[in-house]
Enzyme design. Sequence first.
Site, short mmCIF file in Angstrom:
data_model
loop_
_atom_site.label_atom_id
_atom_site.label_comp_id
_atom_site.label_asym_id
_atom_site.label_seq_id
_atom_site.Cartn_x
_atom_site.Cartn_y
_atom_site.Cartn_z
N LEU A 69 0.88 -1.16 0.00
CA LEU A 69 0.00 0.00 0.00
C LEU A 69 0.92 1.22 0.00
O LEU A 69 1.91 1.25 0.73
CB LEU A 69 -0.90 0.03 1.24
CG LEU A 69 -2.22 -0.73 1.21
CD1 LEU A 69 -2.90 -0.66 2.58
CD2 LEU A 69 -3.15 -0.20 0.13
N ASP A 70 0.60 2.21 -0.82
CA ASP A 70 1.41 3.42 -0.85
C ASP A 70 1.42 4.09 0.51
O ASP A 70 0.51 3.92 1.33
CB ASP A 70 0.87 4.39 -1.90
CG ASP A 70 0.78 3.76 -3.27
OD1 ASP A 70 1.72 3.04 -3.65
OD2 ASP A 70 -0.23 3.99 -3.96
N ALA A 71 2.42 4.93 0.75
CA ALA A 71 2.52 5.64 2.01
C ALA A 71 1.31 6.53 2.24
O ALA A 71 0.87 6.73 3.39
CB ALA A 71 3.80 6.48 2.04
N SER A 122 -1.71 5.85 1.31
CA SER A 122 -2.92 5.02 1.35
C SER A 122 -2.98 4.29 2.69
O SER A 122 -1.97 4.11 3.36
CB SER A 122 -2.93 4.00 0.20
OG SER A 122 -2.94 4.66 -1.05
#
Length: 320
Positions: free
Chosen positions: A184-186, A188
């Site tokens: 998961l992106d930072a 998100s």
Amino acid sequence: MSSAREGGRPAARGQRSENSSGTGRPGSGRSGGGRPAGQRSSAPRSGAGRGWAGDPQAGKSKPPRRPAAPKGPQRDVHVADGVRLQKVLATAGLGSRRACEDLIAAGRVEVDGVVVRELGVRVDPEKAVIHVDGMRVQLDQSLVTIALNKPLGVVSTMHDPEGRPALTQFVATRPERLFHVGRLDADSEGLLLLTNDGELANRLSHPKYEVSKTYLVSVEGRVAGNVANKLLHGIELEDGPAKVDRYRVVDTTPQASMVEVVLHEGRHRIVRRMFEEIGHPVTRLVRTRIGSIHLGNLRPGATRVLGRTELGTLMSEVGL
């Protein structure tokens, strides 16, 4: 797992052990309910929500396969110097030995694809693949899978060379050497799985098994009716076309919208890039589900170990 051996061939059908009686039904783990902490309810305001658009089966758990009735002679799965099947099941947490005997006698147990009904069958717990009611039983007690609600600003890596907040802090007290499944992106939030089960991690990440992921997405602007059609039929991105399996408007105002999407692709920032391409930049993205595993009411930064039923269902979804 105990390595004690008990001599003899399979006992006659219907034989009982001397152990205490049980319920005859495996315990049921419960996947969490509720919504991500700190997030408004996904229930739409009056008149704001719409039904799902897309494949009605997308995002739904595949039902565990149930043991089929045997037809003709079956392969012998008995291991003469193994451990009695009911003892293996009891050790795995399926109940007392008597309860596990009831499961076997009822034809609810498979060993290496063969339905076993004889109570004296012995197996090698280090090699046997056992299913109960179609769900895989994890026999290796050293393996663990954990659900984490990844907070905003944390990178999806166990250790970050740049010193940014990473995942290790949330499982620092656990003795296992864990690694994350997917990313998961930072910027998100939401559900991330951590495990030390390499085979499960590989299958969850492999495109062949098409494990669905559900996201609750807040975007700028009111989404038009044709947005669903665009997302379902595919949008051309710089690295190829991308589409969602299902799409649903949860809430909308003239300035912003909240939508729920289900897809099985895992390309880098794919959800954000799809909405950016159609003119609705993402302001918040929360992953609420991976396969049959729900984020539930986990607080940001909190973890929970998957229960036996949750884990068994997840393993069955990827063919384990």
